[in-house]
Design a protein around this motif. Structure first.
Motif, short mmCIF file in Angstrom:
data_model
loop_
_atom_site.label_atom_id
_atom_site.label_comp_id
_atom_site.label_asym_id
_atom_site.label_seq_id
_atom_site.Cartn_x
_atom_site.Cartn_y
_atom_site.Cartn_z
N PRO A 119 -2.67 19.55 -1.50
CA PRO A 119 -2.35 19.81 -0.09
C PRO A 119 -3.59 20.04 0.79
CG PRO A 119 -0.93 21.12 -1.50
CD PRO A 119 -1.96 20.48 -2.38
N GLN A 120 -4.69 20.47 0.18
CA GLN A 120 -5.92 20.69 0.94
C GLN A 120 -6.77 19.42 1.01
OE1 GLN A 120 -5.01 22.84 -1.73
NE2 GLN A 120 -3.96 24.13 -0.23
N LYS A 121 -6.20 18.29 0.58
CA LYS A 121 -6.87 16.98 0.58
C LYS A 121 -8.05 16.92 -0.39
CE LYS A 121 -4.16 15.50 3.83
NZ LYS A 121 -2.88 15.05 3.40
N GLN A 122 -8.04 17.80 -1.41
CA GLN A 122 -9.07 17.77 -2.44
C GLN A 122 -8.63 16.80 -3.53
OE1 GLN A 122 -8.70 21.94 -3.24
NE2 GLN A 122 -10.68 22.39 -2.27
N PRO A 123 -9.57 16.00 -4.06
CA PRO A 123 -9.20 15.03 -5.11
C PRO A 123 -8.85 15.72 -6.42
CG PRO A 123 -11.57 15.02 -4.75
CD PRO A 123 -10.98 15.93 -3.71
N LEU A 124 -7.94 15.10 -7.15
CA LEU A 124 -7.57 15.59 -8.47
C LEU A 124 -7.11 14.40 -9.30
CD1 LEU A 124 -4.21 15.53 -8.68
CD2 LEU A 124 -4.47 17.46 -7.16
N PHE A 125 -6.93 14.63 -10.59
CA PHE A 125 -6.42 13.60 -11.48
C PHE A 125 -5.26 14.17 -12.28
CE2 PHE A 125 -10.72 12.24 -10.66
CZ PHE A 125 -10.57 10.88 -10.47
N ILE A 126 -4.25 13.36 -12.48
CA ILE A 126 -3.11 13.68 -13.32
C ILE A 126 -3.19 12.76 -14.52
CG2 ILE A 126 -0.59 13.69 -13.50
CD1 ILE A 126 -1.57 15.73 -11.46
N ALA A 127 -2.98 13.31 -15.72
CA ALA A 127 -2.96 12.49 -16.93
C ALA A 127 -1.65 12.75 -17.67
CB ALA A 127 -4.15 12.82 -17.83
N VAL A 128 -1.12 11.71 -18.29
CA VAL A 128 0.13 11.82 -19.02
C VAL A 128 -0.02 11.12 -20.37
CG1 VAL A 128 2.56 11.13 -19.03
CG2 VAL A 128 1.51 11.93 -16.92
N LEU A 129 0.45 11.78 -21.41
CA LEU A 129 0.59 11.16 -22.73
C LEU A 129 2.06 10.80 -22.87
CD1 LEU A 129 -1.52 13.56 -24.99
CD2 LEU A 129 -2.00 11.16 -24.48
N CYS A 130 2.38 9.55 -22.70
CA CYS A 130 3.78 9.12 -22.66
C CYS A 130 4.49 9.30 -24.00
CB CYS A 130 3.88 7.68 -22.18
SG CYS A 130 3.45 7.52 -20.43
N ALA A 154 0.83 -1.20 0.00
CA ALA A 154 0.00 0.00 0.00
C ALA A 154 0.86 1.25 0.00
CB ALA A 154 -0.93 -0.01 1.20
N ILE A 155 1.95 1.24 0.74
CA ILE A 155 2.84 2.39 0.78
C ILE A 155 3.51 2.59 -0.57
CG2 ILE A 155 4.98 3.26 1.81
CD1 ILE A 155 4.07 1.82 4.41
N ALA A 156 3.91 1.52 -1.21
CA ALA A 156 4.62 1.60 -2.48
C ALA A 156 3.75 2.16 -3.60
CB ALA A 156 5.15 0.22 -2.87
N GLU A 157 2.42 2.02 -3.50
CA GLU A 157 1.53 2.50 -4.53
C GLU A 157 1.21 3.98 -4.40
OE1 GLU A 157 -1.81 -0.11 -4.42
OE2 GLU A 157 -0.73 -1.72 -5.39
N THR A 158 1.42 4.56 -3.24
CA THR A 158 1.17 5.98 -3.00
C THR A 158 2.50 6.71 -3.05
OG1 THR A 158 -0.71 5.44 -1.61
CG2 THR A 158 0.19 7.64 -1.40
N ARG A 159 2.55 7.75 -3.90
CA ARG A 159 3.80 8.50 -4.06
C ARG A 159 3.55 9.98 -3.87
NH1 ARG A 159 6.74 5.56 -9.20
NH2 ARG A 159 6.18 3.44 -8.60
N VAL A 194 -3.94 9.08 -13.24
CA VAL A 194 -3.64 8.68 -11.86
C VAL A 194 -4.40 9.62 -10.92
CG1 VAL A 194 -1.83 8.33 -10.14
CG2 VAL A 194 -1.34 7.92 -12.56
N PRO A 195 -5.20 9.07 -9.99
CA PRO A 195 -5.87 9.92 -9.02
C PRO A 195 -4.92 10.35 -7.90
CG PRO A 195 -6.44 7.65 -8.61
CD PRO A 195 -5.58 7.66 -9.85
N GLY A 196 -5.26 11.47 -7.28
CA GLY A 196 -4.45 11.95 -6.18
C GLY A 196 -5.19 12.98 -5.36
N VAL A 197 -4.46 13.61 -4.45
CA VAL A 197 -5.02 14.69 -3.64
C VAL A 197 -4.00 15.82 -3.57
CG1 VAL A 197 -6.54 13.25 -2.22
CG2 VAL A 197 -4.20 13.65 -1.48
#
Length: 95
Positions: free
Chosen positions: A48-59, A17-22, A43-46
């Protein structure tokens, strides 16, 4: 009672679980919930205010995008910060 087996099981459960959160600067991303969507990886994330967000990457193009206020996507851009560049590299090497 021997606590060693309990400790080993607890560590084996906790480590993946720790390894999957960066953490990238103020952002925390959950690589365990990353998904391929079309040509991008999301990739979902949060923040600093603990609000959800999403990051997308075109590799293939090494482009970066994220959701802002109201969960609306911004424009695709090259990474603008060291943290964004690291996110792109990690996501593209992860999946």
């Amino acid at each position: 009672m021997n606590r060693l087996p309990f400790l080993v099981v607890a560590l084996l459960i906790a480590v993946p679980a720790i390894a999957e959160t960066r953490k990238y600067g103020p952002l925390i991303l959950d690589f365990g919930r990353a998904q391929k969507m079309g040509d991008s990886i999301v990739v979902p994330g949060v923040n600093p205010q603990k609000q959800p967000l999403f990051i997308a990457v075109l590799c293939t193009e090494r482009l970066f995008n994220f959701t802002g206020a109201g969960s609306k996507w911004n424009d695709w851009n090259e990474p603008a910060t060291i943290h964004e560049a690291k996110i792109v590299a990690d996501i593209c090497n992860f999946i």
